[in-house]
Write a protein that holds these residues in place. Structure first.
Motif, PDB file in Angstrom:
ATOM      1  N   LYS A 419       0.855  -1.192   0.000  1.00  0.00           N
ATOM      2  CA  LYS A 419       0.000   0.000   0.000  1.00  0.00           C
ATOM      3  C   LYS A 419       0.889   1.239   0.000  1.00  0.00           C
ATOM      4  CE  LYS A 419      -4.004  -2.141   0.341  1.00  0.00           C
ATOM      5  NZ  LYS A 419      -4.946  -2.158  -0.807  1.00  0.00           N
ATOM      6  N   TYR A 420       1.193   1.740  -1.198  1.00  0.00           N
ATOM      7  CA  TYR A 420       2.070   2.903  -1.302  1.00  0.00           C
ATOM      8  C   TYR A 420       1.220   4.171  -1.340  1.00  0.00           C
ATOM      9  CZ  TYR A 420       6.285   5.474  -2.535  1.00  0.00           C
ATOM     10  OH  TYR A 420       7.354   6.342  -2.521  1.00  0.00           O
ATOM     11  N   ARG A 421       0.751   4.559  -0.151  1.00  0.00           N
ATOM     12  CA  ARG A 421      -0.121   5.727  -0.020  1.00  0.00           C
ATOM     13  C   ARG A 421       0.307   6.528   1.201  1.00  0.00           C
ATOM     14  NH1 ARG A 421      -5.797   2.359  -0.190  1.00  0.00           N
ATOM     15  NH2 ARG A 421      -5.599   1.497  -2.303  1.00  0.00           N
ATOM     16  N   ASN A 422      -0.118   7.778   1.217  1.00  0.00           N
ATOM     17  CA  ASN A 422       0.184   8.619   2.382  1.00  0.00           C
ATOM     18  C   ASN A 422      -0.585   8.167   3.610  1.00  0.00           C
ATOM     19  OD1 ASN A 422       2.049  10.270   1.038  1.00  0.00           O
ATOM     20  ND2 ASN A 422       0.412  11.568   0.227  1.00  0.00           N
ATOM     21  N   GLU A 423      -1.809   7.647   3.419  1.00  0.00           N
ATOM     22  CA  GLU A 423      -2.641   7.184   4.526  1.00  0.00           C
ATOM     23  C   GLU A 423      -3.096   5.758   4.250  1.00  0.00           C
ATOM     24  OE1 GLU A 423      -3.138   8.848   7.258  1.00  0.00           O
ATOM     25  OE2 GLU A 423      -2.243  10.741   6.605  1.00  0.00           O
ATOM     26  N   LEU A 424      -3.014   4.903   5.250  1.00  0.00           N
ATOM     27  CA  LEU A 424      -3.475   3.524   5.113  1.00  0.00           C
ATOM     28  C   LEU A 424      -4.944   3.427   5.496  1.00  0.00           C
ATOM     29  CD1 LEU A 424      -0.418   1.608   6.636  1.00  0.00           C
ATOM     30  CD2 LEU A 424      -1.024   1.826   4.219  1.00  0.00           C
ATOM     31  N   ASN A 425      -5.656   2.570   4.779  1.00  0.00           N
ATOM     32  CA  ASN A 425      -7.085   2.379   5.010  1.00  0.00           C
ATOM     33  C   ASN A 425      -7.284   1.114   5.842  1.00  0.00           C
ATOM     34  OD1 ASN A 425      -9.821   1.187   4.388  1.00  0.00           O
ATOM     35  ND2 ASN A 425     -10.032   3.161   3.341  1.00  0.00           N
ATOM     36  N   LEU A 426      -7.801   1.274   7.059  1.00  0.00           N
ATOM     37  CA  LEU A 426      -7.962   0.147   7.975  1.00  0.00           C
ATOM     38  C   LEU A 426      -8.862  -0.929   7.389  1.00  0.00           C
ATOM     39  CD1 LEU A 426      -7.549  -1.206  10.722  1.00  0.00           C
ATOM     40  CD2 LEU A 426      -9.465   0.167  11.597  1.00  0.00           C
ATOM     41  N   ARG A 427      -9.976  -0.528   6.785  1.00  0.00           N
ATOM     42  CA  ARG A 427     -10.922  -1.508   6.246  1.00  0.00           C
ATOM     43  C   ARG A 427     -10.260  -2.360   5.154  1.00  0.00           C
ATOM     44  NH1 ARG A 427     -16.794   0.486   4.503  1.00  0.00           N
ATOM     45  NH2 ARG A 427     -16.822   0.795   6.774  1.00  0.00           N
ATOM     46  N   GLU A 428      -9.489  -1.732   4.264  1.00  0.00           N
ATOM     47  CA  GLU A 428      -8.823  -2.481   3.202  1.00  0.00           C
ATOM     48  C   GLU A 428      -7.809  -3.477   3.784  1.00  0.00           C
ATOM     49  OE1 GLU A 428      -8.916   0.887  -0.376  1.00  0.00           O
ATOM     50  OE2 GLU A 428      -7.031   0.334   0.599  1.00  0.00           O
ATOM     51  N   LEU A 429      -7.079  -3.048   4.782  1.00  0.00           N
ATOM     52  CA  LEU A 429      -6.081  -3.938   5.371  1.00  0.00           C
ATOM     53  C   LEU A 429      -6.724  -5.123   6.082  1.00  0.00           C
ATOM     54  CD1 LEU A 429      -3.491  -1.367   6.787  1.00  0.00           C
ATOM     55  CD2 LEU A 429      -3.424  -2.627   4.628  1.00  0.00           C
ATOM     56  N   LEU A 430      -7.834  -4.875   6.750  1.00  0.00           N
ATOM     57  CA  LEU A 430      -8.541  -5.977   7.410  1.00  0.00           C
ATOM     58  C   LEU A 430      -9.047  -6.984   6.383  1.00  0.00           C
ATOM     59  CD1 LEU A 430     -10.548  -4.024  10.153  1.00  0.00           C
ATOM     60  CD2 LEU A 430      -8.582  -5.552  10.497  1.00  0.00           C
ATOM     61  N   LYS A 431      -9.506  -6.480   5.245  1.00  0.00           N
ATOM     62  CA  LYS A 431      -9.988  -7.384   4.189  1.00  0.00           C
ATOM     63  C   LYS A 431      -8.834  -8.225   3.645  1.00  0.00           C
ATOM     64  CE  LYS A 431     -12.407  -7.420  -0.253  1.00  0.00           C
ATOM     65  NZ  LYS A 431     -13.037  -6.606  -1.317  1.00  0.00           N
ATOM     66  N   SER A 432      -7.696  -7.591   3.414  1.00  0.00           N
ATOM     67  CA  SER A 432      -6.536  -8.333   2.911  1.00  0.00           C
ATOM     68  C   SER A 432      -6.060  -9.365   3.920  1.00  0.00           C
ATOM     69  CB  SER A 432      -5.398  -7.364   2.575  1.00  0.00           C
ATOM     70  OG  SER A 432      -5.773  -6.474   1.548  1.00  0.00           O
ATOM     71  N   ALA A 433      -6.059  -8.994   5.190  1.00  0.00           N
ATOM     72  CA  ALA A 433      -5.643  -9.932   6.234  1.00  0.00           C
ATOM     73  C   ALA A 433      -6.581 -11.126   6.297  1.00  0.00           C
ATOM     74  CB  ALA A 433      -5.584  -9.216   7.576  1.00  0.00           C
ATOM     75  N   ALA A 434      -7.885 -10.881   6.106  1.00  0.00           N
ATOM     76  CA  ALA A 434      -8.857 -11.978   6.121  1.00  0.00           C
ATOM     77  C   ALA A 434      -8.598 -12.946   4.969  1.00  0.00           C
ATOM     78  CB  ALA A 434     -10.270 -11.414   6.042  1.00  0.00           C
ATOM     79  N   ILE A 435      -8.220 -12.407   3.809  1.00  0.00           N
ATOM     80  CA  ILE A 435      -7.886 -13.270   2.672  1.00  0.00           C
ATOM     81  C   ILE A 435      -6.664 -14.114   2.988  1.00  0.00           C
ATOM     82  CG2 ILE A 435      -7.155 -13.285   0.262  1.00  0.00           C
ATOM     83  CD1 ILE A 435      -8.719 -10.636  -0.072  1.00  0.00           C
ATOM     84  N   ALA A 436      -5.652 -13.481   3.594  1.00  0.00           N
ATOM     85  CA  ALA A 436      -4.439 -14.223   3.955  1.00  0.00           C
ATOM     86  C   ALA A 436      -4.763 -15.364   4.911  1.00  0.00           C
ATOM     87  CB  ALA A 436      -3.417 -13.267   4.577  1.00  0.00           C
ATOM     88  N   LYS A 437      -5.626 -15.110   5.871  1.00  0.00           N
ATOM     89  CA  LYS A 437      -6.011 -16.154   6.824  1.00  0.00           C
ATOM     90  C   LYS A 437      -6.772 -17.271   6.115  1.00  0.00           C
ATOM     91  CE  LYS A 437      -8.391 -16.955  11.206  1.00  0.00           C
ATOM     92  NZ  LYS A 437      -7.254 -17.775  11.693  1.00  0.00           N
ATOM     93  N   ARG A 438      -7.666 -16.877   5.203  1.00  0.00           N
ATOM     94  CA  ARG A 438      -8.462 -17.880   4.471  1.00  0.00           C
ATOM     95  C   ARG A 438      -7.559 -18.769   3.617  1.00  0.00           C
ATOM     96  NH1 ARG A 438     -11.466 -16.845  -0.417  1.00  0.00           N
ATOM     97  NH2 ARG A 438     -11.342 -14.625   0.019  1.00  0.00           N
ATOM     98  N   LEU A 439      -6.438 -18.238   3.159  1.00  0.00           N
ATOM     99  CA  LEU A 439      -5.512 -18.996   2.319  1.00  0.00           C
ATOM    100  C   LEU A 439      -4.455 -19.734   3.139  1.00  0.00           C
ATOM    101  CD1 LEU A 439      -4.987 -16.391  -0.551  1.00  0.00           C
ATOM    102  CD2 LEU A 439      -6.471 -18.405  -0.554  1.00  0.00           C
ATOM    103  N   ASP A 440      -4.701 -19.829   4.457  1.00  0.00           N
ATOM    104  CA  ASP A 440      -3.803 -20.562   5.360  1.00  0.00           C
ATOM    105  C   ASP A 440      -2.414 -19.949   5.460  1.00  0.00           C
ATOM    106  OD1 ASP A 440      -5.731 -22.469   6.053  1.00  0.00           O
ATOM    107  OD2 ASP A 440      -5.284 -23.664   4.269  1.00  0.00           O
ATOM    108  N   CYS A 441      -2.313 -18.638   5.271  1.00  0.00           N
ATOM    109  CA  CYS A 441      -1.039 -17.971   5.524  1.00  0.00           C
ATOM    110  C   CYS A 441      -0.814 -17.926   7.032  1.00  0.00           C
ATOM    111  CB  CYS A 441      -1.041 -16.548   4.954  1.00  0.00           C
ATOM    112  SG  CYS A 441      -1.095 -16.496   3.143  1.00  0.00           S
ATOM    113  N   ALA A 442       0.433 -18.091   7.425  1.00  0.00           N
ATOM    114  CA  ALA A 442       0.754 -18.098   8.851  1.00  0.00           C
ATOM    115  C   ALA A 442       1.125 -16.717   9.362  1.00  0.00           C
ATOM    116  CB  ALA A 442       1.896 -19.074   9.118  1.00  0.00           C
ATOM    117  N   GLY A 443       1.181 -15.726   8.467  1.00  0.00           N
ATOM    118  CA  GLY A 443       1.490 -14.368   8.868  1.00  0.00           C
ATOM    119  C   GLY A 443       1.073 -13.402   7.785  1.00  0.00           C
ATOM    120  N   PHE A 444       0.917 -12.123   8.153  1.00  0.00           N
ATOM    121  CA  PHE A 444       0.466 -11.101   7.219  1.00  0.00           C
ATOM    122  C   PHE A 444       1.408  -9.902   7.317  1.00  0.00           C
ATOM    123  CE2 PHE A 444      -2.545  -7.416   6.401  1.00  0.00           C
ATOM    124  CZ  PHE A 444      -2.603  -7.611   5.023  1.00  0.00           C
TER     125      PHE A 444
END
Length: 480
Positions: A419-444
């Motif tokens: 995320k190369y932005r001046n401000e990070l979006n919490l909702r977007e990051l939570l969505k990405s983290a949920a995808i990582a968890k669903r794909l059995d990633c052990a870390g984000f």
């Protein structure tokens, strides 16, 4: 006798007469690959090859190996090392026989090897017809000469020949300078201690045997040189070809890159070898890939957009990858079939080539936040390819769900979002983290433009159910 027959060898080997003073113009900076390369040159029985894109510094690496061999060898070592570039026109003169030259050179240095190790370093080896047959013959005969060769991997004929030497040759593939290498190359001696610290830190990171260890080390990464954003965006623009950096102006840089990395690669290496009848089609295909680096490529849609048949594109793309201009990242499907399945993303090996082809100025790039985001993703992809022990790198996209990278390290799988932005979006990051968890990633891992805000870090850590690391782009690239 050898110099009487081939006097042009003298200019290639000044250390025969002047010893260590022959290297006064050689950079003191060593690429990350240098220590491993030199170690193998000295200790391995196999031949060594150094391949990679044009103008990436292969010849400098060979000369640095020669410099150290002489420094660490016995007093006669300089006379037992020969360097030659096989694209020298002297070999094409009417009275010269290239085959005889090659055999004479090997025979002469095999006789010198009675006094100690003898080395032949042959640059642009692909310019010598049937070079692989010669190397195979001398290797199988146990000729007492160490061969170190280099060549442009963008020449398909070179790759095919190189494959015939499997088991007899170890290859080092040299990419354009990483962000870290460029950083310390430009800073010179002043940051040697910091350079060593980052190098050792990167080794500890890569040797971590669990996700918690990897993420903890990522979070330890703290750079103390202030705001790195200008340096990062300068790397976006200047790229990793060292000869470009010292050119006087933008137009000179653009012309250099276009001629060396597009015209010569595509219209000499690739088109001559592949004998295309319509080279303009390949040019059009390549230029279409420059438009949006990192975009998902759908071959049917792309064929319609550029009016080239899908079958033709399927034939062209592996050839274009062989030029070291682009590479593909496959879509993650959760199985071993993912390498061939469905769409893929196309990344550029070096973004400076895009800037040169499209005639972009630094200001035009800085003023386009969307494109800066694409560039950030592209450089992260290029740096992730350098992660030692990498088993598989992929991306995930399914309807509106997307995760930039899935990194399989064998003993750990990480989800990475850029995320190369001046401000990070919490909702977007939570969505990405949920995808990582669903794909059995052990870390984000979140790779961001600026150092993450502590409050955001704490909120994310509380809400997601995965081990988490937030690291700014400059810090992340310093590890590779």
């Amino acid at each position: 006798m050898l110099l009487n027959q081939y006097p042009f060898l003298i200019s290639y080997n000044p250390w025969w007469e002047s010893g260590s003073s022959a290297f006064t113009q050689l950079p003191a900076f060593h690429r990350d690959v240098f220590e491993d390369l030199y170690s193998d040159v000295v200790r391995l029985p196999q031949m060594i090859s150094v391949t990679g894109p044009r103008r990436v510094g292969k010849t400098t690496l060979l000369r640095q190996c020669i410099q150290r061999l002489i420094a660490e060898g016995d007093p006669g070592q300089a006379g037992r090392i020969a360097y030659f570039s096989l694209d020298d026109p002297a070999l094409s003169l009417p009275h010269q026989d290239p085959d005889r030259f090659f055999n004479d050179l090997v025979a002469d240095f095999a006789s010198r090897a009675k006094a100690g190790p003898a080395y032949l370093l042959l640059d642009e080896i692909q310019k010598f017809p049937r070079w692989e047959l010669y190397l195979k013959k001398f290797y199988d005969l146990h000729t007492s000469v160490r061969f170190i060769v280099s060549g442009s991997a963008s020449a398909p004929i070179f790759r095919k020949s190189h494959e015939s030497l499997l088991g007899r040759i170890k290859s080092f593939y040299v990419l354009p300078f990483s962000f870290r290498e460029r950083f310390f190359f430009q800073r010179g001696e002043q940051d040697k201690a910091v350079s060593r610290e980052f190098f050792e830190f990167g080794n500890r990171l890569r040797s971590s045997d669990n996700v918690a260890g990897i993420l903890a080390r990522l979070d330890e990464t703290v750079v103390t040189f202030g705001d790195f954003t200008p340096l990062v965006e300068d790397y976006f623009y200047q790229g990793g070809f060292p000869e470009v950096w010292k050119l006087p102006d933008i137009l000179a840089k653009q012309e250099y890159l276009y001629q060396n990395q597009v015209e010569r690669v595509i219209f000499e290496d690739l088109l001559v070898a592949a004998e295309f009848r319509k080279p303009e089609m390949l040019r059009r295909f390549y230029l279409s890939l420059l438009t949006d680096p990192g975009r998902e490529t759908n071959l049917t849609r792309l064929a319609n957009d550029i009016s080239i048949g899908r079958t033709t594109i399927e034939h062209y793309f592996p050839l274009l990858e062989a030029t070291d201009l682009v590479w593909r990242l496959n879509k993650y499907t959760g199985g071993k079939s993912s390498a061939k399945a469905g769409n893929f993303k196309t990344y550029l090996v070096d973004l400076a080539v895009r800037n040169a082809v499209l005639k972009l100025s630094p200001k035009q790039l800085r003023d386009d936040p969307t494109m800066l985001g694409h560039y950030a993703e592209n450089v992260v992809a290029n740096h992730l390819r350098r992660w030692p022990g990498l088993v598989e790198l992929a991306y995930f996209r399914e309807r509106d769900d997307e995760l930039d990278f899935i990194v399989d390290l064998g003993n750990a799988r990480l989800g990475i979002e850029v995320k190369y932005r001046n401000e990070l979006n919490l909702r977007e990051l939570l969505k990405s983290a949920a995808i990582a968890k669903r794909l059995d990633c052990a870390g984000f891992v979140v790779v961001s433009k600026h150092a993450p805000d502590d409050a955001l870090r704490q909120t994310l850590a509380e809400k997601i159910q995965l081990p988490l690391s937030l690291v700014q782009l400059a810090d992340f690239m310093m590890l590779f």
